[in-house]
Scaffold this motif. Structure first.
Motif, mmCIF file in Angstrom:
data_model
loop_
_atom_site.group_PDB
_atom_site.id
_atom_site.type_symbol
_atom_site.label_atom_id
_atom_site.label_comp_id
_atom_site.label_asym_id
_atom_site.label_seq_id
_atom_site.Cartn_x
_atom_site.Cartn_y
_atom_site.Cartn_z
ATOM 1 N N ILE A 1 20.752 -60.345 -12.710
ATOM 2 C CA ILE A 1 22.154 -60.003 -12.520
ATOM 3 C C ILE A 1 22.317 -59.192 -11.243
ATOM 4 O O ILE A 1 21.466 -58.402 -10.872
ATOM 5 C CB ILE A 1 22.752 -59.245 -13.722
ATOM 6 N N LYS A 2 23.434 -59.493 -10.594
ATOM 7 C CA LYS A 2 23.737 -58.755 -9.361
ATOM 8 C C LYS A 2 24.987 -57.944 -9.624
ATOM 9 O O LYS A 2 26.012 -58.469 -10.003
ATOM 10 C CB LYS A 2 23.970 -59.731 -8.214
ATOM 11 N N THR A 3 24.869 -56.663 -9.440
ATOM 12 C CA THR A 3 26.034 -55.835 -9.695
ATOM 13 C C THR A 3 26.561 -55.299 -8.374
ATOM 14 O O THR A 3 25.909 -55.407 -7.346
ATOM 15 C CB THR A 3 25.661 -54.640 -10.579
ATOM 16 N N GLU A 4 27.746 -54.748 -8.436
ATOM 17 C CA GLU A 4 28.314 -54.154 -7.239
ATOM 18 C C GLU A 4 28.738 -52.744 -7.592
ATOM 19 O O GLU A 4 29.525 -52.535 -8.521
ATOM 20 C CB GLU A 4 29.538 -54.986 -6.830
ATOM 21 N N LEU A 5 28.196 -51.786 -6.891
ATOM 22 C CA LEU A 5 28.572 -50.389 -7.080
ATOM 23 C C LEU A 5 28.523 -49.952 -8.537
ATOM 24 O O LEU A 5 29.375 -49.214 -9.002
ATOM 25 C CB LEU A 5 29.991 -50.149 -6.546
ATOM 26 N N MET A 6 27.515 -50.445 -9.270
ATOM 27 C CA MET A 6 27.386 -49.988 -10.646
ATOM 28 C C MET A 6 26.140 -49.133 -10.766
ATOM 29 O O MET A 6 25.061 -49.548 -10.347
ATOM 30 C CB MET A 6 27.277 -51.181 -11.607
ATOM 31 N N THR A 7 26.287 -47.966 -11.356
ATOM 32 C CA THR A 7 25.113 -47.141 -11.596
ATOM 33 C C THR A 7 24.416 -47.680 -12.840
ATOM 34 O O THR A 7 24.980 -48.473 -13.591
ATOM 35 C CB THR A 7 25.503 -45.675 -11.868
ATOM 36 N N CYS A 8 23.181 -47.223 -13.039
ATOM 37 C CA CYS A 8 22.450 -47.671 -14.224
ATOM 38 C C CYS A 8 23.209 -47.271 -15.480
ATOM 39 O O CYS A 8 23.235 -47.996 -16.469
ATOM 40 C CB CYS A 8 21.053 -47.079 -14.230
ATOM 41 N N PHE A 9 23.834 -46.096 -15.435
ATOM 42 C CA PHE A 9 24.638 -45.652 -16.576
ATOM 43 C C PHE A 9 25.741 -46.675 -16.861
ATOM 44 O O PHE A 9 25.951 -47.068 -17.998
ATOM 45 C CB PHE A 9 25.239 -44.275 -16.275
ATOM 46 N N ASP A 10 26.421 -47.115 -15.789
ATOM 47 C CA ASP A 10 27.500 -48.101 -15.964
ATOM 48 C C ASP A 10 26.975 -49.381 -16.604
ATOM 49 O O ASP A 10 27.618 -49.972 -17.472
ATOM 50 C CB ASP A 10 28.128 -48.466 -14.610
ATOM 51 N N VAL A 11 25.789 -49.818 -16.144
ATOM 52 C CA VAL A 11 25.221 -51.064 -16.665
ATOM 53 C C VAL A 11 24.962 -50.924 -18.166
ATOM 54 O O VAL A 11 25.331 -51.791 -18.957
ATOM 55 C CB VAL A 11 23.917 -51.428 -15.923
ATOM 56 N N VAL A 12 24.341 -49.820 -18.563
ATOM 57 C CA VAL A 12 24.052 -49.616 -19.982
ATOM 58 C C VAL A 12 25.357 -49.488 -20.763
ATOM 59 O O VAL A 12 25.486 -49.987 -21.875
ATOM 60 C CB VAL A 12 23.159 -48.368 -20.173
ATOM 61 N N ALA A 13 26.344 -48.844 -20.143
ATOM 62 C CA ALA A 13 27.614 -48.609 -20.833
ATOM 63 C C ALA A 13 28.365 -49.912 -21.136
ATOM 64 O O ALA A 13 29.181 -49.949 -22.057
ATOM 65 C CB ALA A 13 28.494 -47.679 -20.020
ATOM 66 N N THR A 14 28.066 -50.990 -20.404
ATOM 67 C CA THR A 14 28.763 -52.250 -20.711
ATOM 68 C C THR A 14 28.436 -52.719 -22.133
ATOM 69 O O THR A 14 29.187 -53.483 -22.717
ATOM 70 C CB THR A 14 28.385 -53.389 -19.734
ATOM 71 N N ALA A 15 27.320 -52.225 -22.669
ATOM 72 C CA ALA A 15 26.959 -52.613 -24.037
ATOM 73 C C ALA A 15 27.894 -52.023 -25.072
ATOM 74 O O ALA A 15 27.909 -52.441 -26.216
ATOM 75 C CB ALA A 15 25.525 -52.158 -24.340
ATOM 76 N N PRO B 1 40.506 -54.838 -1.095
ATOM 77 C CA PRO B 1 39.619 -54.497 -2.227
ATOM 78 C C PRO B 1 38.305 -53.883 -1.763
ATOM 79 O O PRO B 1 37.794 -52.951 -2.379
ATOM 80 C CB PRO B 1 39.376 -55.841 -2.913
ATOM 81 N N HIS B 2 37.780 -54.379 -0.637
ATOM 82 C CA HIS B 2 36.521 -53.817 -0.158
ATOM 83 C C HIS B 2 36.688 -52.346 0.218
ATOM 84 O O HIS B 2 35.878 -51.497 -0.162
ATOM 85 C CB HIS B 2 36.010 -54.609 1.050
ATOM 86 N N LYS C 1 34.068 -45.806 -4.738
ATOM 87 C CA LYS C 1 32.638 -45.967 -5.008
ATOM 88 C C LYS C 1 32.393 -46.459 -6.434
ATOM 89 O O LYS C 1 31.531 -45.943 -7.158
ATOM 90 C CB LYS C 1 31.899 -44.650 -4.795
ATOM 91 N N THR C 2 33.163 -47.444 -6.846
ATOM 92 C CA THR C 2 32.960 -48.021 -8.167
ATOM 93 C C THR C 2 33.448 -49.458 -8.129
ATOM 94 O O THR C 2 34.128 -49.866 -7.181
ATOM 95 C CB THR C 2 33.721 -47.242 -9.257
ATOM 96 N N SER C 3 33.084 -50.233 -9.157
ATOM 97 C CA SER C 3 33.650 -51.581 -9.239
ATOM 98 C C SER C 3 34.389 -51.747 -10.548
ATOM 99 O O SER C 3 34.634 -52.842 -11.007
ATOM 100 C CB SER C 3 32.539 -52.629 -9.108
ATOM 101 N N LYS C 4 34.734 -50.642 -11.192
ATOM 102 C CA LYS C 4 35.415 -50.722 -12.489
ATOM 103 C C LYS C 4 36.845 -51.237 -12.313
ATOM 104 O O LYS C 4 37.662 -50.608 -11.644
ATOM 105 C CB LYS C 4 35.465 -49.345 -13.154
ATOM 106 N N PRO C 5 37.160 -52.366 -12.932
ATOM 107 C CA PRO C 5 38.496 -52.955 -12.776
ATOM 108 C C PRO C 5 39.617 -52.013 -13.200
ATOM 109 O O PRO C 5 40.692 -52.035 -12.636
ATOM 110 C CB PRO C 5 38.455 -54.185 -13.685
ATOM 111 N N LEU C 6 39.321 -51.170 -14.184
ATOM 112 C CA LEU C 6 40.342 -50.261 -14.688
ATOM 113 C C LEU C 6 40.840 -49.338 -13.576
ATOM 114 O O LEU C 6 42.006 -48.971 -13.522
ATOM 115 C CB LEU C 6 39.740 -49.431 -15.827
ATOM 116 N N VAL C 7 39.935 -48.987 -12.659
ATOM 117 C CA VAL C 7 40.302 -48.134 -11.532
ATOM 118 C C VAL C 7 40.772 -48.993 -10.364
ATOM 119 O O VAL C 7 41.746 -48.673 -9.678
ATOM 120 C CB VAL C 7 39.073 -47.295 -11.089
ATOM 121 N N LEU C 8 40.058 -50.093 -10.157
ATOM 122 C CA LEU C 8 40.296 -50.872 -8.939
ATOM 123 C C LEU C 8 41.594 -51.659 -8.965
ATOM 124 O O LEU C 8 42.192 -51.881 -7.910
ATOM 125 C CB LEU C 8 39.116 -51.816 -8.692
#
Lengths: 339, 683
Positions: free
Chosen positions: B96-110, A270-271, A278-285
């Protein structure tokens, strides 16, 4: 920008799928008896070729390659689910001692069946492994409820691993049967000895479970933002947690039931896949991890079989050699970022 | 053109008798707070007083220990996760600690509550996310890794997340702590803009008293013992009170600031028990008066408020055997009123309903039906209902029984098990086009909600889960109704229980215009295309006696001629016939569309103008200017032989103005008459 990332993802997925295909073919062709690519394809299609080659391919190498493909993917997805659950990239079924728990119950089931004279089917083995992994999992959860720190959890996992291994060794030592050699080989981890009936059961289990995990991608992505925000956007947190634990346990139990404990795949793959996309989106991962795990295990099994042929290495030996450094580099990277 | 009914301005969120805490242990008790749409409410209080606990409880993150939270008029526990996610968004202090999330991604979770089963973003979602980022001035952070930006930037991104969720209420826990002054101001300004532009309600806790004073419409102070005070920031946040709230030693304060905090300064109203409850203190705390024509007039309460207060008192007696004498309640307009209530003796449930009432459902408690009443106080603008007794009777019912008697009874999804019926003196709807279906009692939507909420809050408090029948009746309501508009509106047998704000503003022009609108709407609903309008009694008599037309479908428009023309156009009428006397309608010739003498007179000015236009001499104009009414002016015109010419000129001017005002295909005809000279002409 959206277009570009979409195109990038498609490209990486295509390349990974292609690599999986290539390594499946390589795994079929390479071995102590070398079979040319043309013959391999012909025998797969059920046409002529000498009996020997056909039998080696259809009865031994093909099911084994499929096992490496499915189980590697399952293990990697299981690791990703646990990382999402604990919100920590170092979590994995092997590191947390979940595989070891499964290994113990499977060994007990095997030995009991051998000495009492009945046979446990594939599903029975998965059930036994599932019980073992759930027991270890609940123990880890109980600890994590008390102590939130990941380092404590990992130490716990390693300790569970040792205890389970000790008991497994003990059981194996006192079991008396010619099958003991097989049992010993299995307890170290190996894809060898996979038959078609195994493949049928494991593919059904793995495909259904991975698909379930895929369906969870949406709540998982919200869950990555923490409990408060996940709940705020309407995620049923309790249900998601239970599902994550169940699905990841079934996956790692399936792997352990058929191939024994396989180390580091759940963390390293996974790493690597995350760094690749370069993402953590489950849909892709989730699909990414599945393909990555397949590829990784196909490669490792190829090495395990061929490096010191005719002697076979255990699969964990090879996965550890490649996986452990990845984990160490990852931890160093995290340490740097933290400071 | 005036929009239809103005938006309902009841509190968006309010709590009743709420206790908040963790694991069954109460941290803050008796939490009563409310916020309206477009308002900012600030929670102030020392560390550890339970501000975060309150915020978590009102947003469903934490289970309530006691009480109810009403969101948009519904009990929050009855609102599903997904629906709640579209109504309320949060910014909490949890890191919150995110991993490989851009600011856009963070806002998009809403966008989670709005996306499909795989959470894929559509173009619309992306646009909303980008807009939210722009609103917090963070477009340039869009592609940056959320983990690698500064705390101030993170806070802005999380605020963008709140905005992208498109909520109706934003709840923030100390959003400005750890920000430097510039970011603090920026963030609070964004919230202010949101409240103003989108009508979002905002509740936030904060430590910066000065900023709270600037940004909030109301502050709630939470002290060591729960909610202490609530009110306008300038009134509540006096230095003296702050010392008390935060436990600052007076000498320390003087030593540090070099001035006395003035413990006696500032007349602060001690927070009353918000919601329904008893209170021994005096009259309304604020806003009990309204200025009208330079005179202070006392406000009154609506029949709806009366019914809700009476229902509350009756429920308290029924389930908890408490005898209340006064109920303090927040009206839908957000004002607090105190209403005196008293028991009413005599069965008031409608005859056919009596037999479904149970008498001994609750073990050990006497559950005889109870009635309470409120004497309606219309304030300084007495209307026909002033002094009327509004009665609410409550009794236990078994709601599992399917009975034919349940016809024409209101129920409410958010308050299951409560039945609301109309008793004697409350009108029954017989015509289409009203808020209620035909056959139902004339209890309007907002009063209905107030009654349901009042009843349910006691039911919750008492822990009773069975059914309740509430019957609202009005003593002598049937007779009173003759003096109201109800007969014209198709409401028979009594008055209406109404009031959207809960408060009666004296001489409310809006109420009159609203009534005219209801009539026009009803006629439109019946497919009418032509409208007969008269300003008042004179016009009506003339229509009936001289023109021989039926008054059944005539609308009385009082002085609101312009508004009536507007509404006729809006509801698709093709013709409008306005019949009235010259004294009123002459004003139209100068474009004065509200003919009330308070607005403008100008009758003689207009007469003089047209006289001059038709060749009147300077002396004639001077004489004309002295006339006291139109009839005497007409006398003069007859005398000078200019009658027809001037009348023609005036009627032409009226036509020009009414044509200009009428929208779409509406054709307005104006017939003008005089008491003395009869029919004068048509414009």
């Amino acid at each position: 920008m959206q277009e570009n990332t979409g195109r990038k993802y498609r490209l990486i997925f295509t390349l990974m799928a292609l690599m999986v295909l290539i390594f499946t073919v390589l795994n079929i062709c390479i071995g102590s008896v070398g079979i040319p690519f043309k013959d391999a394809v012909l025998s797969l299609l059920g046409r002529k070729g000498d009996d020997m080659a056909v039998r080696i391919i259809t009865d031994i190498r093909l099911p084994r390659a499929i096992a490496a493909l499915l189980l590697g993917g399952a293990l990697s997805v299981s690791g990703f689910l646990l990382q999402t659950f604990f919100r920590n990239p170092i979590a994995g079924p092997f590191i947390l001692g979940i595989s070891s728990g499964a290994k113990l119950t499977v060994a007990l089931a095997m030995v009991a069946s051998l000495s009492l004279g009945f046979t446990v089917g594939s599903l029975g083995m998965i059930a036994a492994a599932f019980v073992g992994s759930m027991v270890s999992m609940l123990f880890v959860l109980a600890v994590s409820g008390k102590v939130g720190r990941m380092s404590v959890l990992i130490i716990c996992g390693v300790m569970i691993g040792y205890i389970c291994s000790a008991i497994t060794d003990f059981v194996i030592t006192f079991a008396d049967d010619s099958n003991i050699v097989n049992l010993h080989g299995w307890s170290l981890g190996s894809f060898s000895g996979t038959g078609w009936d195994h493949v049928r059961v494991m593919s059904a289990t793995v495909i259904i479970t991975v698909f379930t995990a895929f369906l969870l991608s949406k709540p998982m992505s919200a869950y990555q933002m923490g409990d408060v925000y996940a709940k705020n956007v309407g995620v049923n947190i309790r249900l998601l947690r239970v599902l994550l634990i169940l699905v990841s346990s079934i996956l790692s139990a399936t792997v352990t039931a058929f191939a024994g404990p396989v180390s580091f795949v759940g963390v390293a793959v996974p790493h690597l896949v995350k760094s690749l996309f370069k993402t953590s989106k489950p849909l892709v991962l989730i699909p990414g991890c599945f393909l990555g795990g397949s590829l990784f295990c196909l490669m490792c099994d190829l090495i395990a079989r061929t490096l010191f042929a005719p002697t076979e290495l255990s699969i964990s030996t090879v996965t550890a050699v490649f996986g452990a450094p990845v984990v160490i580099i990852m931890m160093l990277g995290r340490g740097k970022k933290a400071s | 053109m005036k929009k239809k009914n103005t938006e309902n301005i009841s509190s968006y969120l309010h709590t009743y008798g709420m206790a908040a805490g963790y694991g069954g242990k109460i941290v803050v008790d008796g939490v009563g707070l409310y916020v309206n749409k477009g308002e900012i409410l600030a929670l102030i209080g020392p560390n550890g007083s339970g501000k975060s606990t309150v915020l978590r409880s009102i947003t469903g993150q934490l289970e309530l220990i006691k009480g109810v939270v009403f969101l948009d008029g519904r009990d929050m526990t009855g609102i599903g996760r997904h629906e709640l996610a579209r109504k309320v968004s949060l910014l909490m202090t949890d890191r919150i600690k995110t991993e490989l999330m851009t600011c856009f991604d963070v806002v998009a979770t809403a966008r989670y509550p709005y996306t499909g089963s795989f959470g894929l973003l559509q173009d619309e979602d992306r646009r909303i996310v980008r807009e939210a980022l722009k609103r917090v001035n963070a477009d340039e952070l869009s592609d940056r890794d959320f983990n690698l930006i500064s705390d101030g930037q993170k806070q802005r991104i999380l605020l963008a997340r709140c905005i992208a969720q498109e909520p109706e209420l934003i709840v923030l826990d100390e959003p400005t702590s750890f920000l430097d002054i510039r970011y603090k101001i920026e963030l609070l300004q964004i919230l202010k803009d949101l409240a103003r532009d989108k009508g979002t309600a905002v509740i936030m806790s904060m430590h910066e008293v000065d900023y709270a004073r600037q940004v909030s419409d109301r502050v709630v102070c939470i002290g060591r013992k729960g909610i202490d005070r609530i009110g306008k920031p300038d009134e509540v946040l006096t230095p003296g009170y702050l010392c008390e709230l935060f436990g600052i030693d007076r000498e320390e304060y003087v030593k540090f600031f070099g001035e006395d905090p003035g413990f006696k300064a500032g007349t602060v109203n001690k927070a009353l028990q918000i919601g329904y409850g008893t209170h021994e203190a005096g009259k309304q705390a604020e806003g009990g008066y309204v200025a009208k024509n330079g005179r202070l007039l006392r406000k009154g309460i609506t029949t709806g408020t009366c019914a809700a207060a009476a229902a509350y008192g009756a429920m308290k007696k029924l389930l908890m055997n408490e005898d209340l004498e006064r109920v303090s309640l927040i009206t839908p307009s957000g004002e607090r009123v105190e209403v005196d209530i008293k028991p009413y003796y005599g069965q008031k449930h409608a005859g056919d309903m009596v037999n479904i009432i149970q008498k001994n459902d609750r073990a050990g408690k006497d559950a005889e039906p109870v009635s309470f009443c409120v004497v309606k106080d219309s304030g300084d603008d007495p209307d026909v209902t002033n002094g009327a007794k509004i009665i609410a009777s409550v009794g236990l019912v078994d709601i599992t029984i399917k009975s034919d008697n349940f016809r024409n009874i209101f129920t409410d999804e958010s308050h299951p098990g409560i039945l609301l019926a109309g008793g004697e003196g409350v009108g029954r709807v017989t015509g289409e086009g009203l808020e209620q279906p035909v056959g139902y009692p004339a209890i309007n939507k907002v009063p209905r909600r107030m009654i349901f909420e009042a009843v349910d809050s006691v039911r919750n408090e008492a822990g009773y889960e069975g059914g309740i029948l509430v019957t609202v009746s009005v003593e002598g309501g049937e007779k009173l109704a003759d003096k109201t508009f109800n007969p014209q509106l198709g409401i028979e047998g009594g008055i209406s229980i109404l009031g959207t704000s809960g408060i009666l503003e004296p001489m409310s022009d809006k109420a009159i215009v609203d009534t005219i609108e209801v009539q026009i709407r009803q006629l439109a609903a019946r497919g009418k295309k032509s409208l007969l309008v008269t300003p008042g009694l004179y016009g009506q008599n003339y229509v009936r006696n001289e023109l021989g037309l039926s008054l059944d479908d005539a609308v009385k428009c009082s002085n609101f001629i312009g508004d009536t023309i507007d509404m006729a156009g809006t509801y698709g009428f093709e013709e409008m016939l306005l019949v009235g006397n010259l004294g009123k309608l002459i004003k139209l010739a100068a474009g004065i569309m509200n003919t009330h003498s308070r607005v403008a007179d100008g009758r003689m000015d207009i007469m003089c103008t047209h006289l001059a236009l038709c060749g009147g001499t300077s002396n004639m104009v001077k004489e004309m200017y002295k006339c006291i009414n139109t009839d005497s002016a007409l006398d003069k015109l007859k005398e000078w032989g200019l009658f027809d010419g001037v009348m023609d000129s005036i009627l032409t001017a009226i036509r020009e103005h009414t044509d200009r005002r009428a929208i779409s295909a509406l054709k307005v005809t104006v017939k003008v008459f005089s008491e003395k000279y009869g029919y004068l002409g048509e414009a």
